[in-house]
Design an enzyme around this catalytic site. Structure first.
Site, mmCIF file in Angstrom:
data_model
loop_
_atom_site.group_PDB
_atom_site.id
_atom_site.type_symbol
_atom_site.label_atom_id
_atom_site.label_comp_id
_atom_site.label_asym_id
_atom_site.label_seq_id
_atom_site.Cartn_x
_atom_site.Cartn_y
_atom_site.Cartn_z
ATOM 1 N N GLY A 1 0.752 -1.190 0.046
ATOM 2 C CA GLY A 1 -0.035 0.029 -0.063
ATOM 3 C C GLY A 1 0.887 1.394 0.109
ATOM 4 O O GLY A 1 1.971 1.159 0.516
ATOM 5 N N CYS A 2 0.265 2.537 -0.601
ATOM 6 C CA CYS A 2 1.051 3.787 -0.513
ATOM 7 C C CYS A 2 0.949 4.206 0.795
ATOM 8 O O CYS A 2 0.098 3.954 1.651
ATOM 9 C CB CYS A 2 0.602 4.603 -1.557
ATOM 10 S SG CYS A 2 -1.290 4.765 -1.764
ATOM 11 N N ALA A 3 1.563 5.593 1.121
ATOM 12 C CA ALA A 3 1.451 6.264 1.991
ATOM 13 C C ALA A 3 1.835 5.452 3.445
ATOM 14 O O ALA A 3 1.082 5.567 4.540
ATOM 15 C CB ALA A 3 0.259 7.200 2.329
#
Length: 296
Positions: free
Chosen positions: A118-120
């Protein structure tokens, strides 16, 4: 500090008019002309569980209390039967504190954090796999009429993605009706907000559907199972481990859901094909979102 008040179950939708969530920037387009576009904000939020600092997340900044509760629940640091005495958010310090009636200490667990796809700054912990292996998901059904109603409604709702892009959305639905719609720079943040909302308002997960604009990764499968939701739908694609985990725990996994099309790779027994495809419209170009050009 601001304490979160108890409230009746609301219908949460992205607030596209909130000036704190996006800002305008100027740039130059492919023809050399000056352009002005909106971009989503990204700010740090530090989460404490009692006196222990757990994580600093990058988020657009809305619903910090739900995000904090959902993160702790989905990381197995908070159990659904735990008593939360207080959730406090300080906007100036960008800090949210979750207080429980029992002592907590996750120092050893925090050392075994794993970066996810996942990003962030998505994270997961090794014991999450053990936590979902014993879960028995409720029996439920997904009528294709609900699926098409749900996706059409979501695609035509106001969203920060349509306003500014670079953002993911997650929607909790019952049958074909969206109940809670959250967005954030990371899809894990968006689903954590829904988990926190469900916990705070005592929402029964057994007859719910979780929709996401992002990929169906192992992280998304684990979070959905942790929440007790039997059906996960995305307009994007799959990862191999996500499919393997979904099949292992009996989660219905539906991806590439755009217009009339979708693919089911796990939990096919829950699908009820009751919709005549002749009456389903293809997706309008103006409502296209993440996942159109590929599987991201």
């Amino acid at each position: 500090m601001m304490k979160m008040d108890k409230a009746p179950v609301p219908l949460i939708v992205p607030d596209t008019g909130d000036p704190r969530l996006t800002r305008s920037v100027t740039g130059t387009d492919q023809a050399g002309a000056k352009v002005e576009i909106k971009v989503p904000m990204e700010r740090p939020l530090t989460l404490y569980l009692n006196a222990q600092e757990i994580v600093t997340m990058m988020t657009i900044g809305d619903y910090p209390e739900y995000l904090a509760l959902g993160y702790l629940l989905n990381q197995n640091m908070l159990k659904y039967n735990d008593a939360v005495s207080e959730v406090e958010y300080d906007d100036d310090l960008q800090v949210v504190v979750v207080r429980t009636e029992h002592h907590t200490n996750f120092e050893a667990k925090l050392k075994k954090r794993t970066q996810t796809s996942g990003c962030a700054q998505g994270t997961a912990f090794g014991d999450l796999l053990e936590a979902v292996e014993s879960v028995a998901l409720p029996k439920a059904e997904l009528r294709t009429s609900w699926l098409y109603q749900m996706t059409q409604t979501i695609n035509t709702m106001p969203s920060l993605y349509l306003e500014a892009g670079a953002i993911h959305g997650c929607v909790l639905c019952k049958e074909g009706t969206p109940l809670c719609y959250t967005e954030d720079v990371g899809r894990h943040n968006a689903v954590d907000k829904i988990a926190g909302w469900m916990y705070r308002h005592g929402v029964d997960p057994s007859d719910k559907i979780l929709y996401t604009t992002g990929r169906l990764t192992s992280e998304m499968v684990i979070k959905t199972v942790r929440m007790g939701i039997p059906i996960l739908v995305s307009r994007s694609g799959f990862t191999a481990w996500g499919v393997d985990l979904a099949r292992q725990v009996g989660l219905t996994l539906v991806g590439r859901t755009r217009g009339k099309r979708f693919i089911v790779l796990s939990g096919e027994e829950r699908i009820v094909y009751d919709q005549n495809l002749a009456y389903v419209e293809e997706e309008s170009a103006k409502h296209k979102r993440k996942g159109e050009g590929g599987d991201d």
